[in-house]
Design a protein around this motif. Structure first.
Motif, short mmCIF file in Angstrom:
data_model
loop_
_atom_site.label_atom_id
_atom_site.label_comp_id
_atom_site.label_asym_id
_atom_site.label_seq_id
_atom_site.Cartn_x
_atom_site.Cartn_y
_atom_site.Cartn_z
N SER A 337 0.83 -1.13 0.09
CA SER A 337 0.16 -0.01 -0.26
C SER A 337 0.96 1.32 -0.03
O SER A 337 1.99 1.22 0.31
CB SER A 337 -0.85 -0.10 1.13
N LYS A 338 0.38 2.41 -0.65
CA LYS A 338 1.06 3.75 -0.53
C LYS A 338 1.34 4.13 0.90
O LYS A 338 2.31 4.68 1.20
CB LYS A 338 0.38 4.79 -1.32
N ALA A 339 0.13 3.78 1.92
CA ALA A 339 0.55 4.43 3.33
C ALA A 339 1.18 3.54 4.14
O ALA A 339 1.54 3.59 5.26
CB ALA A 339 -0.85 4.77 3.81
N GLY A 340 1.58 2.19 3.72
CA GLY A 340 2.01 1.08 4.52
C GLY A 340 3.52 1.18 4.40
O GLY A 340 4.17 2.02 3.68
N SER A 341 4.16 0.40 5.15
CA SER A 341 5.92 0.27 5.11
C SER A 341 6.06 -1.02 5.19
O SER A 341 5.72 -1.85 6.17
CB SER A 341 6.28 1.29 6.14
N THR A 342 6.94 -1.27 4.23
CA THR A 342 7.61 -2.80 4.54
C THR A 342 8.40 -2.67 5.70
O THR A 342 9.20 -1.92 6.27
CB THR A 342 8.69 -2.84 3.40
N THR A 343 8.12 -3.73 6.66
CA THR A 343 8.57 -3.82 8.09
C THR A 343 9.27 -5.02 8.27
O THR A 343 9.17 -6.19 8.03
CB THR A 343 7.37 -3.59 8.97
N LEU A 344 10.41 -4.87 9.14
CA LEU A 344 11.21 -5.76 9.68
C LEU A 344 10.72 -6.11 11.15
O LEU A 344 10.89 -4.94 12.07
CB LEU A 344 12.81 -5.41 9.66
N LEU A 345 10.23 -7.33 11.22
CA LEU A 345 9.87 -7.71 12.77
C LEU A 345 10.91 -8.56 13.45
O LEU A 345 11.26 -9.75 12.73
CB LEU A 345 8.57 -8.18 12.74
N CYS A 346 11.32 -8.36 14.68
CA CYS A 346 12.44 -9.20 15.10
C CYS A 346 11.66 -9.75 16.69
O CYS A 346 10.89 -8.89 17.33
CB CYS A 346 13.60 -8.51 15.24
N ARG A 347 12.32 -10.93 16.95
CA ARG A 347 11.76 -11.49 18.38
C ARG A 347 12.38 -10.52 19.48
O ARG A 347 13.41 -10.17 19.44
CB ARG A 347 12.20 -12.95 18.39
N ASP A 348 11.24 -10.26 20.29
CA ASP A 348 11.64 -9.78 21.76
C ASP A 348 10.92 -10.23 22.71
O ASP A 348 9.71 -9.86 22.59
CB ASP A 348 11.36 -8.16 21.40
N GLY A 349 11.41 -11.11 23.36
CA GLY A 349 10.49 -11.82 24.48
C GLY A 349 9.57 -12.87 23.77
O GLY A 349 9.89 -13.50 22.79
N PRO A 350 8.31 -12.75 24.15
CA PRO A 350 7.40 -13.71 23.75
C PRO A 350 6.76 -13.54 22.12
O PRO A 350 6.13 -14.29 21.66
CB PRO A 350 6.18 -13.67 24.47
N GLY A 351 7.10 -12.13 21.64
CA GLY A 351 6.46 -11.78 20.42
C GLY A 351 7.62 -11.25 19.69
O GLY A 351 8.76 -11.28 19.75
N PHE A 352 6.99 -10.73 18.23
CA PHE A 352 7.80 -10.12 17.19
C PHE A 352 7.34 -8.79 17.03
O PHE A 352 6.08 -8.51 16.89
CB PHE A 352 7.76 -10.92 16.05
N TYR A 353 8.29 -7.56 17.19
CA TYR A 353 7.77 -6.40 17.11
C TYR A 353 8.79 -5.64 16.05
O TYR A 353 9.79 -5.87 15.87
CB TYR A 353 8.24 -5.90 18.60
N PRO A 354 8.17 -4.45 15.53
CA PRO A 354 9.06 -3.73 14.41
C PRO A 354 10.56 -3.36 15.08
O PRO A 354 10.57 -2.67 16.05
CB PRO A 354 8.13 -2.57 14.23
N HIS A 355 11.30 -3.50 14.08
CA HIS A 355 12.84 -3.29 14.44
C HIS A 355 13.15 -2.19 13.34
O HIS A 355 13.93 -1.19 13.90
CB HIS A 355 13.74 -4.31 14.56
N GLN A 356 12.40 -2.09 12.15
CA GLN A 356 12.86 -1.01 11.18
C GLN A 356 11.82 -1.04 10.17
O GLN A 356 11.25 -2.05 9.79
CB GLN A 356 14.55 -1.52 10.79
N SER A 357 11.53 0.04 9.49
CA SER A 357 10.69 0.26 8.58
C SER A 357 11.51 0.65 7.30
O SER A 357 12.53 1.33 7.30
CB SER A 357 10.06 1.36 8.78
N LEU A 358 11.16 0.06 6.14
CA LEU A 358 12.11 0.00 5.22
C LEU A 358 11.10 0.38 3.98
O LEU A 358 10.12 0.17 3.58
CB LEU A 358 12.58 -1.48 4.79
N HIS A 359 11.84 1.22 3.18
CA HIS A 359 11.12 1.40 1.70
C HIS A 359 9.65 1.93 1.75
O HIS A 359 8.98 1.43 0.92
CB HIS A 359 11.28 0.20 0.94
#
Length: 537
Positions: A337-359
């Motif tokens: 989507s134009k408004a969304g962002s490709t996102t890197l999600l990395c493990r942090d404790g029990p879940g996966f959370y955004p680490h970086q937005s790309l592109h």
């Protein structure tokens, strides 16, 4: 039976011992005989009334049409047998059964076009064999098996076709302590008149593969991902119209794949599995309703939703990939989507959370994780610009370069072969491309016509590096990398009515069998079995 050929028979009930002497052999018509040898010329059929102690037999210009099994059982003492200028064309299995003392077998200047693989079985004393000057285009594999006493073999004067059928012969010759005369090739044209013993077995490509239909799995799918959990291979399908991630496992009783568990996931585009010890995670990337993470903490439990992933960043996911960064598992989700962002999600404790937005703002259609020069890289394809390559540095991805000459690329996939890294770039219309990394960028290597392609998937199955270029409008092309050329060459076509609008391919090995899964957008998922075919057999 003694030297005089007397057999003592004990007649049951009478108690009388009777001496029985076999009838004395006669010299058949059109034969000239001495005490130990016979020469027959022009006989309409195979003469049979020889003395059982005959040592040498020559047959010339007989009317025999084929040598059948057990043709010489009545003369087991033969040491030499010669055929020349006869009209028979076939030698059947066990044609020389019973000739355990035969040392010399000459079958020369006949019309033989076929010899059965067990024709010479039982000739354990054979030292000299000649099949010269016949009509043999090939010899069956294992023809000489068990002939350990051979010292001389003459195969000259036959119109051998030097294709895969002679490979076994080329491999056999260096392994025996016998002189072998092979003569020249009659074909194919490229090898005509080439001496067989000058051929290099390594140049023969005598192993083929084939994908044959095996099973159909109900609903259409957009992605297919293999994984192993608790030592058992599994497959998970993203089925958007059924609104689920469907996990398949192998049914050992039925010898087919069966549904094991399904995860409700409306408008799902990708189901990405991750196994961490006893735990199983599945990322369900969805177009609407938010992407979710499902988890199974330990075997015996069912998967359950545990987390909604980056709801403000992932607005219209198109692809999800798993990668490992500094020893930690991460997902990258390409957002279209134009408004969304490709996102890197990395493990942090029990879940996966955004680490970086790309592109951001580029409507990404695909993400591909790969390693170049010993470092993690990420390649993003989008609807608005050429694919961009990022490299991991300082705990984040930084832009490194883009890929020239690669406009309108929908998706990218990579593979490694011979120490090189290759890319398969999918284009919907035009030419899909194969590129190779040269140390600083990817360079164009090969172009392949595309007709409605959404997937150009490389797969390493057994020893074969394959790539499948899907098509919505024509047959999908299965290609194989030829190491000598460094190019993908056509191997097989897959298409309607079974394979319709493929979107993803994956393979899995189960019970020593190899299977290819094809997720189709406009039809059910198809499963093919991978077969190896030995063309030299």
């Amino acid at each position: 039976m003694g030297g005089a050929g007397i057999l003592l028979l004990l007649l049951a009930g009478a108690g009388v011992v009777v001496a029985w002497r076999p009838p004395k052999g006669k010299c058949p018509p059109r034969c000239s005989c001495s005490k130990d040898s016979a020469l027959c010329e022009g006989s309409p059929d195979l003469p049979v009334s020889f003395s059982p102690t005959l040592l040498s037999l020559s047959l010339v210009r007989t009317g025999v049409t084929q040598l059948k099994a057990g043709s010489f059982l009545r003369i087991p003492s033969l040491h030499l047998l010669l055929f020349t200028s006869n009209s028979f064309s076939v030698i059947e299995d066990d044609a020389f059964a019973g000739l355990s003392h035969l040392q010399y077998l000459f079958i020369e200047d006949n019309e033989i076009g076929s010899i059965s693989k067990n024709a010479l079985r039982g000739l354990r004393s054979l030292t000299h064999l000649s099949l010269a000057n016949n009509h043999l285009e090939t010899l069956p594999r294992f023809l000489f098996r068990g002939l350990d006493t051979l010292t001389h073999v003459d195969l000259r004067g036959n119109p051998f076709q030097c294709d895969c059928r002679v490979l076994w012969l080329l491999q056999w010759m260096p392994t025996v302590n016998a002189s072998v005369g092979t003569g020249a090739c009659a074909g194919p044209a490229s090898l005509s008149h080439m001496q067989l013993h000058h051929l290099d077995p390594k140049t023969f490509k005598c192993r083929a593969i084939e994908l044959s239909w095996f099973q159909t799995v109900g609903e259409s799918a957009l992605s297919v991902e293999p994984f192993s959990y608790q030592g058992e291979p599994h497959i998970v399908l993203a089925q958007p119209f059924a609104g689920r991630c469907l996990i398949l496992s192998w049914d050992y009783s039925l010898q087919r794949f069966r549904p094991e568990e399904e995860l409700p996931a409306a408008s799902v585009v990708s189901c990405k599995p991750l196994v961490l010890g006893p735990s199983l995670f599945v990322l369900a990337a969805r177009l609407w309703g938010g992407s979710q993470l499902w988890a199974r903490p330990s075997p015996g439990l069912r998967l359950a939703p545990t987390q909604t992933l980056a709801p403000r960043r992932l607005l219209r996911p198109n692809d999800a990939e798993l990668l490992w960064l500094e020893g930690q598992p991460c997902f990258v989700v390409a957002d279209a989507s134009k408004a969304g962002s490709t996102t890197l999600l990395c493990r942090d404790g029990p879940g996966f959370y955004p680490h970086q937005s790309l592109h951001a703002w580029h409507r990404d259609t695909d993400a591909e994780a790969l390693e170049l020069d010993g470092r993690p890289h990420l390649l993003l394809a989008s609807a608005s610009q050429r694919p961009v390559l990022f490299h991991w540095t300082g705990g984040r991805f930084e832009r490194r370069t883009d890929i020239p000459e690669a406009e309108d690329v929908y998706a990218t996939r990579h593979f490694q072969a011979g120490g090189d890294v290759f890319l398969c770039l999918t284009r919907y219309i035009g030419d899909s491309m194969v590129m190779r990394w040269d140390g600083s960028m990817f360079r164009l290597l090969q172009q392949l016509p595309s007709r409605g392609a959404h997937v150009f998937q490389p797969l390493l199955i057994a020893r074969d590096q394959l790539a499948i270029l899907g098509s919505d409008f024509a047959f999908s092309q299965v290609l194989r990398l030829e190491p000598d050329k460094g190019l993908l060459e056509p191997l097989q076509e897959l298409g309607p009515p079974a394979l319709v609008a493929p979107r993803a391919f994956a393979h899995i090995t189960m019970a020593s069998r190899r299977f290819l899964f094809a997720a189709c957008f406009k039809g059910p998922t198809q499963i093919y079995q991978h077969h190896e075919i030995d063309l030299s057999a």
